[in-house]
Write an enzyme that holds these catalytic residues in place. Structure first.
Site: not given
Length: 164
Positions: A127-128
């Site tokens: 989850p950047c």
């Protein structure tokens, strides 16, 4: 290693392209173009890709907050460290590039950390989108800032209303 294939699934914010094989998921990306979506009942789709498609659908329907998949992203040792650190950001929370660099042990590596985030091949799974600027701004997202905003709102459980 088995042949790598792509499948496509619909999401509320664009088509997801899932790339991998029986050994795991190598990449998930969002597309801005129309595609022919994959029939998941096809017997030739490796199980890790079927699992990924199902878990993405559960995520978008609000039934899943964490992923349990066999991931095989390709990247340098540093990129792998950065991507692994992204998986430690809890659902519904954010961190900054600066904090991520600190947690990796080198505050001076902030630009390298941001660059590695930008090369994350596993959209949503790693989850950047949960990394924001030090001032809270929604900076730098390969899928587009509007998607980053949508994902953060989706994970927060409350939708931001617009006035106009």
């Amino acid at each position: 290693m088995s042949n790598v294939i792509d499948i496509y699934v619909d999401t509320p914010i664009g088509a997801a392209q899932i790339t991998g094989n029986i050994d795991g998921i190598q990449a998930v990306s969002v597309l801005d173009t129309e595609v022919a979506f994959t029939d998941l009942s096809d017997l030739f789709i490796p199980q890790p890709l079927v699992d990924c498609a199902r878990q993405l659908q559960e995520y978008f329907s609000g039934q899943r907050t964490d992923f349990d998949l066999l991931l095989r992203p390709q990247g340098t040792a540093f990129q792998q460290r950065v991507w692994q650190s992204l998986t430690q950001i809890p659902h519904g929370k954010t961190t900054t590039y600066l904090n991520q660099a600190k947690e990796l042990g080198d505050v001076k590596a902030i630009r390298a950390v941001a660059s590695a985030n930008g090369k994350n091949p596993l959209w949503i799974l790693v989850p950047c989108h949960r990394v924001v600027g030090s001032d809270g701004s929604l900076t730098g997202y390969a899928g587009g800032v509007w998607r980053k905003k949508w994902l953060l709102e989706h994970e927060s459980g409350c939708k931001q209303q617009t006035l106009f």
